[in-house]
Every structure is written in structure tokens, then in C-alpha cells.
Design an enzyme around this catalytic site. Structure first.
Site, PDB file in Angstrom:
ATOM      1  N   SER A  22     -37.411 -14.776  20.105  1.00  0.00           N
ATOM      2  CA  SER A  22     -37.149 -14.860  18.673  1.00  0.00           C
ATOM      3  C   SER A  22     -35.895 -14.055  18.358  1.00  0.00           C
ATOM      4  O   SER A  22     -35.673 -12.979  18.919  1.00  0.00           O
ATOM      5  CB  SER A  22     -38.347 -14.331  17.879  1.00  0.00           C
ATOM      6  OG  SER A  22     -38.597 -12.980  18.202  1.00  0.00           O
TER       7      SER A  22
ATOM      8  N   GLY B  42     -34.607 -13.228  15.098  1.00  0.00           N
ATOM      9  CA  GLY B  42     -34.486 -12.845  13.690  1.00  0.00           C
ATOM     10  C   GLY B  42     -34.000 -14.015  12.847  1.00  0.00           C
ATOM     11  O   GLY B  42     -34.474 -15.149  13.002  1.00  0.00           O
ATOM     12  N   ALA B  43     -33.035 -13.724  11.960  1.00  0.00           N
ATOM     13  CA  ALA B  43     -32.540 -14.755  11.030  1.00  0.00           C
ATOM     14  C   ALA B  43     -31.893 -15.925  11.757  1.00  0.00           C
ATOM     15  O   ALA B  43     -31.688 -16.997  11.184  1.00  0.00           O
ATOM     16  CB  ALA B  43     -31.546 -14.124  10.068  1.00  0.00           C
TER      17      ALA B  43
ATOM     18  N   GLY C 219     -33.220 -17.594  14.212  1.00  0.00           N
ATOM     19  CA  GLY C 219     -34.219 -18.537  14.706  1.00  0.00           C
ATOM     20  C   GLY C 219     -34.801 -18.138  16.043  1.00  0.00           C
ATOM     21  O   GLY C 219     -35.160 -16.969  16.243  1.00  0.00           O
TER      22      GLY C 219
ATOM     23  N   GLY D  81     -42.657 -11.913  14.224  1.00  0.00           N
ATOM     24  CA  GLY D  81     -42.726 -12.330  15.623  1.00  0.00           C
ATOM     25  C   GLY D  81     -44.118 -12.804  16.002  1.00  0.00           C
ATOM     26  O   GLY D  81     -44.290 -13.737  16.794  1.00  0.00           O
ATOM     27  N   ASP D  82     -45.129 -12.175  15.400  1.00  0.00           N
ATOM     28  CA  ASP D  82     -46.505 -12.555  15.723  1.00  0.00           C
ATOM     29  C   ASP D  82     -46.825 -13.933  15.152  1.00  0.00           C
ATOM     30  O   ASP D  82     -47.487 -14.755  15.783  1.00  0.00           O
ATOM     31  CB  ASP D  82     -47.464 -11.517  15.141  1.00  0.00           C
ATOM     32  CG  ASP D  82     -47.088 -10.108  15.580  1.00  0.00           C
ATOM     33  OD1 ASP D  82     -47.292  -9.164  14.793  1.00  0.00           O
ATOM     34  OD2 ASP D  82     -46.548  -9.956  16.688  1.00  0.00           O
TER      35      ASP D  82
HETATM   36  N1  LIG Z   1     -34.197 -12.674   8.012  1.00  0.00           N
HETATM   37  C1  LIG Z   1     -34.829 -13.772   8.441  1.00  0.00           C
HETATM   38  N2  LIG Z   1     -34.586 -14.974   7.858  1.00  0.00           N
HETATM   39  C2  LIG Z   1     -35.236 -16.082   8.277  1.00  0.00           C
HETATM   40  N3  LIG Z   1     -36.150 -16.101   9.277  1.00  0.00           N
HETATM   41  C3  LIG Z   1     -36.410 -14.924   9.881  1.00  0.00           C
HETATM   42  C4  LIG Z   1     -35.782 -13.702   9.511  1.00  0.00           C
HETATM   43  N4  LIG Z   1     -36.269 -12.702  10.316  1.00  0.00           N
HETATM   44  C5  LIG Z   1     -37.166 -13.286  11.147  1.00  0.00           C
HETATM   45  N5  LIG Z   1     -37.252 -14.612  10.893  1.00  0.00           N
HETATM   46  C6  LIG Z   1     -38.119 -15.570  11.571  1.00  0.00           C
HETATM   47  O1  LIG Z   1     -39.161 -14.864  12.260  1.00  0.00           O
HETATM   48  C7  LIG Z   1     -39.031 -15.055  13.659  1.00  0.00           C
HETATM   49  C8  LIG Z   1     -39.343 -13.746  14.357  1.00  0.00           C
HETATM   50  O2  LIG Z   1     -38.451 -12.764  13.890  1.00  0.00           O
HETATM   51  P1  LIG Z   1     -37.981 -11.570  14.847  1.00  0.00           P
HETATM   52  O3  LIG Z   1     -37.433 -10.515  13.969  1.00  0.00           O
HETATM   53  O4  LIG Z   1     -37.136 -12.115  15.922  1.00  0.00           O
HETATM   54  O5  LIG Z   1     -39.368 -11.143  15.538  1.00  0.00           O
HETATM   55  P2  LIG Z   1     -40.025  -9.698  15.737  1.00  0.00           P
HETATM   56  O6  LIG Z   1     -40.855  -9.485  14.502  1.00  0.00           O
HETATM   57  O7  LIG Z   1     -40.851  -9.870  16.985  1.00  0.00           O
HETATM   58  O8  LIG Z   1     -38.906  -8.712  15.884  1.00  0.00           O
HETATM   59  C9  LIG Z   1     -37.612 -15.567  13.881  1.00  0.00           C
HETATM   60  O9  LIG Z   1     -37.538 -16.385  15.038  1.00  0.00           O
HETATM   61  C10 LIG Z   1     -37.377 -16.381  12.619  1.00  0.00           C
HETATM   62  O10 LIG Z   1     -37.978 -17.664  12.729  1.00  0.00           O
HETATM   63  O1  LIG Z   2     -43.065  -7.365  13.662  1.00  0.00           O
HETATM   64  P1  LIG Z   2     -43.805  -7.878  14.860  1.00  0.00           P
HETATM   65  O2  LIG Z   2     -43.088  -7.610  16.158  1.00  0.00           O
HETATM   66  O3  LIG Z   2     -44.260  -9.270  14.726  1.00  0.00           O
HETATM   67  O4  LIG Z   2     -45.156  -7.021  14.969  1.00  0.00           O
HETATM   68  C1  LIG Z   2     -45.693  -6.404  13.830  1.00  0.00           C
HETATM   69  C2  LIG Z   2     -46.877  -5.661  14.313  1.00  0.00           C
HETATM   70  O5  LIG Z   2     -46.459  -4.830  15.367  1.00  0.00           O
HETATM   71  C3  LIG Z   2     -46.660  -3.501  15.007  1.00  0.00           C
HETATM   72  O6  LIG Z   2     -45.451  -3.025  14.487  1.00  0.00           O
HETATM   73  C4  LIG Z   2     -47.114  -2.746  16.219  1.00  0.00           C
HETATM   74  O7  LIG Z   2     -46.103  -2.942  17.199  1.00  0.00           O
HETATM   75  P2  LIG Z   2     -46.372  -2.224  18.576  1.00  0.00           P
HETATM   76  O8  LIG Z   2     -47.723  -2.698  19.045  1.00  0.00           O
HETATM   77  O9  LIG Z   2     -45.237  -2.697  19.450  1.00  0.00           O
HETATM   78  O10 LIG Z   2     -46.341  -0.751  18.285  1.00  0.00           O
HETATM   79  C5  LIG Z   2     -47.735  -3.487  13.932  1.00  0.00           C
HETATM   80  O11 LIG Z   2     -47.616  -2.397  13.074  1.00  0.00           O
HETATM   81  C6  LIG Z   2     -47.494  -4.775  13.232  1.00  0.00           C
HETATM   82  O12 LIG Z   2     -48.735  -5.303  12.807  1.00  0.00           O
END
Ligand SMILES: Nc1ncnc2c1ncn2[C@@H]1O[C@H](COP(=O)(O)OP(=O)(O)O)[C@@H](O)[C@H]1O
Ligand SMILES: O=P(O)(O)OC[C@H]1O[C@](O)(COP(=O)(O)O)[C@@H](O)[C@@H]1O
Length: 314
Positions: A221, A223-224, A226, A253-254
Site C-alpha cells: 500500500s 498511501g495516497a 494507491g 492499511g488494515d
Molecule cells: N491520503 C490518502 N488518500 C487516498 N487514499 C489513501 C490515503 N492514505 C491511504 N489511502 C488508502 O489506504 C491504503 C492504505 O494506506 P497506507 O497509508 O499505505 O497504509 P498503512 O495504514 O498500512 O500505512 C492506500 O493503499 C490507499 O488506498
Molecule cells: O494504520 P494501519 O497500519 O492500518 O494500522 C492501524 C492499527 O495499527 C496500530 O497502529 C497498531 O500498529 P502496530 O501493531 O504495528 O503497533 C493500531 O493502533 C491501529 O489499530
């Protein structure tokens, strides 16, 4: 059935302030609490979409009682592993300009018998039920770094496929066991591959490094920007357009992993669903997981081709 395993769950407390002033006493604009932990969030998202799931999680202390109550309130099927230590609370400080400061506690120290109980509970939940097992999140103190490798071996022996979403040494240590899927974000991917990720091409190369070390497929993943999916069929890239403001990226991400597994765990439809659920999650407060009603504010598409020189915004 998708079984999730969360050795280090959390109560996710979100506090909104107009602006964070270090060292000052401030009044919160809003506060909220959600059940949290990465595997717990995957199960929460699946329940929200009526998909079969069971969350295997450690639980202890008063925070653990609150966590279980929140999950029972939303109908998440559980298999609880009672531990002596208290479950952690993770604090998110959110500001209206979108700045998020997240303070994650380490979690309770597990004894050897509690570590074994987590793996045994996961095994019991898998038997005869699980198509997929998702091992997600950081490891609490006392949990051996190879626990996701051990979970992968047990799950494969029982005929289930395995998805792992973790970081650092725990991600490194699971690859040799051959998980079918890993779901790093850009930062976790860069750290594990030992490479800087500035462009989409960098992300694809880094994902291939993790496949060379044992991962069957990599859903990274970004972030913004995709997400990319790298597997035996090659590399695919999906993006999402939001028709709503970004509120909180915690849990995105979850939701991404939940969407991918809910849509079958492979191929373009699963990638599109992953990005749709992840993008919908960021339009929600705290670590809320999207429901079907939230998906309408997102338009996701799998790109016809990948521009390796595209610079990532994250
Ligand atoms: N600022 C954003 N704008 C649009 N979609 C987002 C944004 N941030 C995250 N996403 C969506 O959420 C998914 C997971 O975000 P990411 O930040 O990569 O995961 P994590 O929470 O594991 O760090 C991305 O692949 C995208 O689809
Ligand atoms: O933002 P992500 O990566 O989807 O995960 C969010 C979840 O991960 C956590 O940040 C915990 O992450 P960790 O297990 O890596 O410490 C929780 O507080 C939250 O529910």
C-alpha cells in the site's frame, strides 16, 4: 472464512486538538475510542461487509475488557487468549489540518506459555474453517520474532493460505516460511527491502526483493498513491479517487488487506477492492472501518500500465 491473529491488540484512542502545543495543557475538541490492532481491524472490516471471519486476539487487564466489549458490541466472532498483562492503548492526536501524531504503546510482556497459547488458539480457529489466516501487527514484548513464520507453517500444514501485515524484524523473519501474501506499506517495504522508494518503479523492485526472499505475493500500500500487487502474474497498480475529505488514515492499511482478502486474495478485482476499502477508510474518523455505504465515495481503478518513473507523494 478469514481468521485474523492479533498478538498485540489495542484500544485506539483518538483525540482531536485544534493545534498540538508540546508542554501545554489543552482541551480536546473531540475524543473517541475504537477496538484496534491490525488483525482486529481486518476482522472488523470483514464483519462490516458481512464476510465470515474470526479474530484471535490476546486480552488482559481492564483495557482488554473494554476491547472485548467493543468487539462483542459489533458482532466480531472472537477467540480470546487471556494474558496476565494489560492490553495497550494507542493514542492518536489529530489536528484539523490533517496532521496525525500516533503514540503506540509496546503492549504487555507475554510468557512462553502465553506465546504458545496464541499459536494454539490460532491453530484451533484454522482447523476446518479457514481459507485464509491473516497475522497482523507488531509483536508484544516476549513474543519471538519468528512467530509469524511459525504461524505460516502451521496454517500451511492445515491447508490455509497466509497473509502477513507487520514490520521490521517480524516481517524479515516471516519471509523464509513462504507466506502467500505480505502487505507492507511504503515505509515497511523500503525498510525490509533495504532500498529507498521514491518512484513506483522503486516500489515494484522492492516488492520483488520480498518475493525473492519467499513471499508468494506482495500487496504494497502506497498511501495516497494507491497500491501495487506483485505476484506470479506480474505487477499491477491501482489508484483511488476520493469524493470526500481525508479524515484519518489510521486503519487504512488494515481495511486494504481486508478488502483484498474479501475479494478472493488474488488478481485485479481483489486489488481494486483493496484500494477501494482502504481509501474509504481514510474518509472516516479514528480507526473506523468502512461499511458498504462508505464505498460510494471512492472510485478505484487498476491502471492499464505502470509508469516506473512516477514519483510517489507519500
Ligand atoms: N491520503 C490518502 N488518500 C487516498 N487514499 C489513501 C490515503 N492514505 C491511504 N489511502 C488508502 O489506504 C491504503 C492504505 O494506506 P497506507 O497509508 O499505505 O497504509 P498503512 O495504514 O498500512 O500505512 C492506500 O493503499 C490507499 O488506498
Ligand atoms: O494504520 P494501519 O497500519 O492500518 O494500522 C492501524 C492499527 O495499527 C496500530 O497502529 C497498531 O500498529 P502496530 O501493531 O504495528 O503497533 C493500531 O493502533 C491501529 O489499530
Amino acid at each position: 472464512m478469514i481468521v485474523t491473529v492479533t498478538a498485540n491488540p489495542s484500544l485506539d484512542r483518538t483525540v482531536e486538538v485544534d493545534r498540538l502545543h508540546r508542554g501545554a495543557v489543552q482541551r480536546a475538541l473531540t475524543t473517541s475510542v475504537d477496538a484496534g490492532g491490525k488483525g482486529v481491524n481486518v476482522s472488523r472490516a470483514l464483519v462490516a461487509h458481512g464476510r465470515p471471519t474470526r479474530a484471535v486476539l490476546c486480552s488482559g487487564g481492564f483495557a482488554g475488557l473494554e476491547l472485548l466489549a467493543l468487539l462483542r458490541e459489533t458482532g466480531v466472532p472472537l477467540r480470546e487468549v487471556r494474558v496476565t498483562g494489560g492490553i495497550r492503548s494507542n493514542l492518536t492526536l489529530a489536528e484539523p489540518d490533517g496532521t496525525v501524531t500516533k503514540l503506540n504503546e509496546p503492549g504487555p510482556r507475554l510468557s512462553t506459555s502465553e506465546v504458545d497459547a496464541v499459536l494454539d488458539a490460532a491453530t484451533e480457529a484454522i482447523i476446518g474453517e479457514a481459507d485464509w489466516v491473516a497475522g497482523c501487527g507488531s509483536l508484544p514484548p516476549g513474543m519471538p520474532v519468528d512467530v509469524y513464520a511459525r504461524l505460516t507453517e502451521r496454517a500451511h500444514a492445515l491447508g490455509a493460505q497466509v497473509a502477513i501485515d507487520t514490520s521490521g524484524a517480524a516481517l524479515d523473519a516471516c519471509l523464509a516460511a513462504g507466506p502467500d501474501l505480505v502487505k507492507p506499506n511504503a515505509e515497511e517495504l523500503a525498510e525490509c527491502a533495504g532500498a529507498e522508494i521514491r518512484t513506483l518503479g522503486d516500489a515494484v523492485k522492492a516488492a520483488q526483493v520480498l518475493r525473492d526472499r519467499g513471499a508468494g505475493a506482495v500487496l504494497a500500500s502506497l498511501g495516497a498513491d494507491g497500491a501495487i500487487l506483485i505476484d506470479d502474474s506480474g505487477a499491477r497498480y491501482a489508484t483511488a479517487r476520493l469524493d470526500a475529505p481525508v479524515v484519518s488514515t489510521v486503519g487504512a492499511g488494515d481495511a486494504t488487506l481486508a478488502g483484498f482478502l474479501a475479494a478472493g486474495g488474488t488478481g485485479e478485482h481483489a486489488l481494486r477492492t483493496a484500494v477501494t476499502w482502504g481509501a474509504a477508510a481514510v474518509t472516516l474518523p479514528g480507526s473506523s472501518m468502512p461499511t458498504p455505504n462508505d464505498l460510494g465515495r471512492v472510485t478505484a481503478e487498476v491502471q492499464r500500465s505502470i509508469d516506473p518513473d512516477r514519483v510517489l507523494t507519500k
